[in-house]
Design a protein around this motif. Structure first.
Motif, PDB file in Angstrom:
ATOM      1  N   GLY A  33       0.808  -1.214   0.000  1.00 39.37           N
ATOM      2  CA  GLY A  33       0.000   0.000   0.000  1.00 39.37           C
ATOM      3  C   GLY A  33       0.840   1.262   0.000  1.00 39.37           C
ATOM      4  N   THR A  34       0.164   2.385   0.133  1.00 37.48           N
ATOM      5  CA  THR A  34       0.795   3.693   0.050  1.00 37.48           C
ATOM      6  C   THR A  34       1.425   4.081   1.382  1.00 37.48           C
ATOM      7  OG1 THR A  34      -0.900   4.311  -1.550  1.00 37.48           O
ATOM      8  CG2 THR A  34       0.397   6.106  -0.610  1.00 37.48           C
ATOM      9  N   GLY A  35       2.580   4.744   1.293  1.00 34.39           N
ATOM     10  CA  GLY A  35       3.253   5.181   2.510  1.00 34.39           C
ATOM     11  C   GLY A  35       4.023   6.468   2.306  1.00 34.39           C
ATOM     12  N   TYR A  36       4.426   7.056   3.418  1.00 35.21           N
ATOM     13  CA  TYR A  36       5.242   8.266   3.449  1.00 35.21           C
ATOM     14  C   TYR A  36       6.657   7.857   3.808  1.00 35.21           C
ATOM     15  CZ  TYR A  36       0.919  10.920   3.262  1.00 35.21           C
ATOM     16  OH  TYR A  36      -0.275  11.456   2.866  1.00 35.21           O
ATOM     17  N   LEU A  37       7.574   8.030   2.862  1.00 34.75           N
ATOM     18  CA  LEU A  37       8.938   7.536   2.976  1.00 34.75           C
ATOM     19  C   LEU A  37       9.897   8.663   3.318  1.00 34.75           C
ATOM     20  CD1 LEU A  37      10.705   4.875   2.124  1.00 34.75           C
ATOM     21  CD2 LEU A  37      11.271   6.316   0.177  1.00 34.75           C
ATOM     22  N   LYS A  38      10.763   8.416   4.297  1.00 33.59           N
ATOM     23  CA  LYS A  38      11.864   9.315   4.625  1.00 33.59           C
ATOM     24  C   LYS A  38      13.137   8.516   4.389  1.00 33.59           C
ATOM     25  CE  LYS A  38       9.145  12.053   7.770  1.00 33.59           C
ATOM     26  NZ  LYS A  38       8.962  12.591   9.095  1.00 33.59           N
ATOM     27  N   ALA A  39      13.923   8.976   3.414  1.00 33.90           N
ATOM     28  CA  ALA A  39      15.081   8.202   2.966  1.00 33.90           C
ATOM     29  C   ALA A  39      16.394   8.930   3.245  1.00 33.90           C
ATOM     30  CB  ALA A  39      14.948   7.932   1.461  1.00 33.90           C
ATOM     31  N   MET A  40      17.478   8.184   3.119  1.00 31.09           N
ATOM     32  CA  MET A  40      18.814   8.762   3.281  1.00 31.09           C
ATOM     33  C   MET A  40      19.106   9.705   2.122  1.00 31.09           C
ATOM     34  SD  MET A  40      20.977   5.630   5.031  1.00 31.09           S
ATOM     35  CE  MET A  40      22.033   5.530   3.677  1.00 31.09           C
TER      36      MET A  40
END
Length: 165
Positions: A33-40
């Motif tokens: 499903g859909t998500g809010y991603l915080k990446a390097m």
């Protein structure tokens, strides 16, 4: 002991859109499903990812409802690009499951419909304890009421207050 998250995405399938936030959050579609991603590689630094994980665990330990979250591996081939155009770096990322709901934004009528009223005070104590400047700074110069989420995953016509960021 904290409750483990019931959401377990394993891969990013596509980028929906990047957001102009301090952590350069990117909305993505995953295999779960859909998500809010915080990446390097975000402009706020890698410490933001650790802060998100630790603060979410502490909020759960403190008894506050939180979003379902996971750690997910970002790869070059995922094509994740931040709002400013910089590509995300490969490596672990923090992701939260998208929910139906809205930011609070200071409307009193919304708070009257919150099913977990006691958590309003608990959230204030939690933010004070963790020195969470992202919602309200000690000097009063920063007040981010949009950083209080009212989830519609509650009985019809009501909200469930959730800690976020």
């Amino acid at each position: 002991m904290t409750t483990p998250s019931a959401w377990h995405p394993t891969e990013v399938r596509r980028v929906v859109r990047p957001l102009a936030t301090g952590a350069e959050t990117v909305i993505v579609e995953t295999d779960s499903g859909t998500g809010y991603l915080k990446a390097m590689g975000n402009c706020g630094g890698e410490h933001i990812l650790a802060c998100e994980w630790v603060a979410t665990q502490l909020a759960r330990w403190f008894g506050l409802p939180t979003f379902d979250f996971a750690l997910i591996e970002v790869r070059d081939e995922d094509g994740i690009v931040f709002y400013g155009g910089t590509p995300a770096r490969p490596g672990p990322a923090f992701i939260t499951r998208k929910e139906r709901g809205q930011s609070w934004g200071t409307r009193r009528r919304q708070l009257q419909r919150v099913v977990n009223q006691d958590d309003i005070t608990r959230l204030v104590v939690f933010d004070t304890w963790t020195r969470n400047w992202d919602r309200y700074s000690a000097d009063g110069k920063r007040q981010n009421y949009d950083n209080v989420f009212l989830s519609e995953e509650a009985p019809p016509g009501q909200f469930l207050l959730k800690a976020m960021d």
